[in-house]
Structures are given as structure tokens and as C-alpha cells.
Design an enzyme around this catalytic site. Sequence first.
Site, short mmCIF file in Angstrom:
data_model
loop_
_atom_site.label_atom_id
_atom_site.label_comp_id
_atom_site.label_asym_id
_atom_site.label_seq_id
_atom_site.Cartn_x
_atom_site.Cartn_y
_atom_site.Cartn_z
N HIS A 10 0.81 -1.21 0.00
CA HIS A 10 0.00 0.00 0.00
C HIS A 10 0.86 1.27 0.00
O HIS A 10 2.05 1.23 0.26
CB HIS A 10 -0.91 -0.01 1.22
CG HIS A 10 -1.64 -1.30 1.39
ND1 HIS A 10 -2.76 -1.62 0.66
CD2 HIS A 10 -1.40 -2.38 2.19
CE1 HIS A 10 -3.18 -2.83 1.00
NE2 HIS A 10 -2.38 -3.31 1.92
N GLU A 25 2.46 0.96 7.19
CA GLU A 25 2.85 -0.32 6.60
C GLU A 25 3.80 -0.12 5.43
O GLU A 25 4.76 -0.88 5.25
CB GLU A 25 1.61 -1.10 6.13
CG GLU A 25 1.99 -2.45 5.51
CD GLU A 25 0.82 -3.20 4.93
OE1 GLU A 25 1.07 -4.16 4.17
OE2 GLU A 25 -0.34 -2.84 5.19
N HIS A 81 4.04 -7.37 2.07
CA HIS A 81 3.13 -6.71 3.02
C HIS A 81 3.52 -7.02 4.46
O HIS A 81 4.34 -7.90 4.71
CB HIS A 81 1.70 -7.20 2.79
CG HIS A 81 1.09 -6.75 1.50
ND1 HIS A 81 0.14 -5.76 1.43
CD2 HIS A 81 1.29 -7.18 0.22
CE1 HIS A 81 -0.21 -5.57 0.16
NE2 HIS A 81 0.47 -6.43 -0.59
N GLU A 150 3.25 -11.73 4.17
CA GLU A 150 2.89 -10.92 5.33
C GLU A 150 4.01 -11.14 6.35
O GLU A 150 4.04 -12.14 7.05
CB GLU A 150 1.53 -11.33 5.91
CG GLU A 150 0.35 -11.09 4.98
CD GLU A 150 -0.11 -9.63 4.99
OE1 GLU A 150 0.56 -8.78 5.60
OE2 GLU A 150 -1.16 -9.34 4.36
#
Length: 269
Positions: A10, A25, A81, A150
Site C-alpha cells: 500500500h 505499513e 506486506h 505478510e
Amino acid sequence: MVKIVIDAGHGFHTPGKRSPDDEREWSFNNKVAQYAIAKLQTYENVDILRVDDPTGKTDVPLATRTKQANEWQADVYASIHHNALNGQWGQHSGIETYTMDNPTANPKSLEIAGAIHPRVVMAMGISNRGMKRANFHVLRESAMPAFLTEGGFMDSTIDISKLRDDNYLQAQGEAIAEGLAVYFKLQLKSVQEQQVAEQYKQSGNHLYQPSMQIIINSTLDVLIRLENKQEGALSPIWREKLSEGTLTDSDAIGILFVALDRGLLGEVK
């Protein structure tokens, strides 16, 4: 030429994508992406395309990212991420790696993720939440094999100390790069090899001379196979040394003997 797409998730200002202390993030994703790219650039015959905004100012639409990757005819799409549970501090923790939730999905996605996931777990030194399937846009709409990592929870009191440490973010990025290098059989650039060999020769550290480095690299694949065969098969000491880059030649021999005992030696290439 292996064409690798890197996607640092993002944008900096994307709502909700932050820790309870307002750490974004994108800041974590970006550092991991930069370290992964730097490591990948030490290999021959690699072309890298970053499809997110490297300044973080714009959250590039996902459709734009996958369209660019497809038009470029990439060989793999790597989406980086970091997770959050509910935006409140807690003791949840761990690493997840996703591939497309579809029986007809490209099987190479799972193979590549299998080379990436255990390396990231060991690099970060936090719990393994496993490889998972999901219908995420970048996994569904990419024409090439794709995976999404992640690399820890931003709202975890356990994980955040490591996410705030650039040494761990570097280890995570390099783990992603090394997994890709193993899968695509990438070779270090000759100049890089010479520089590394000379550096270690001058330091007097016999461990990382080229012949021993081959053994150390091979043990990583053995470690991963051991863990996949039997959860908890790895010695915590070996896991810690591997994450710190301090495995010795005696460790390598010990690991290989464990592999032999468990019938894995024939699997090592």
C-alpha cells in the site's frame, strides 16, 4: 533473463495500514522491497520492475499494477506486506505467505512460495502461521506465478520490535531474494563473487570461502526440508545461527548428518 515484479503493498497514506503508533505499513514494506531488490541485483540475468510508487505518495491501483506486470510479461509477481489484526496491541504474531485460492491457479506460485516462506520465517525469527490461499487481486489478476508475503504483525507487541529493526527487514528482503534465486537457479555475478571471496579471504574467515559457502547454502535447503517433513525438527540453536548468518562448518556437517538420518540426503541437489 528472469523478470521479477516487486510490489511494496500500500501507499504511505493509505487509511488503516499502520501500527497503533501510526507507523505506516508502506514504510516497512518499502524497506523490505529495497533490500530484496538490492540482493537480486547481485545475480546475473535478472530484470526487476517495481509496480508500486517507490515514494509512497500514491497508492497505485491494483489493476494498474497487475496490468503493468502482465504487459511486461514478468516471470513472477512478489507482493510484500505486513499484517494487522485489529489495530490494537496484542500478542498475536507470525509470518504468512499467500498464493491464489483456486484449484486451477498456476502451480508454480505454490512452488515459489514454498522457497520463500520458510526463509522469511527463519529470517524474522517469529512464529510460522503457514502458507495460505486467498483470492487477492494481485494473485488473481497476474498472468504469472504470484505470491504475497505478510512479514509480521504491525500491531503485535512481539513482532513490532523486529519490524522496527532494519537488520531484520534486511534479512527478510534478502530471504525473499534468495528464495527466488534458488527457484530460478540464479547465479551470482562473477564480479560479485570475486569481491565476496576477496573480502572473506582478507578477513581470515575460512567459513565463507567459496567451497564452504556452497556447503552452507546447501544446508539451508536441508533445513527447510527437515522443517517441512516434521515440524520442530530443527534445532533452535541452528535456527538462530542461520538467521544470524553464523553457521559454522561443524554445524553444516551436523545438519547434513541429521538429513541423512531422516532420509533427506538424496533430496539435496
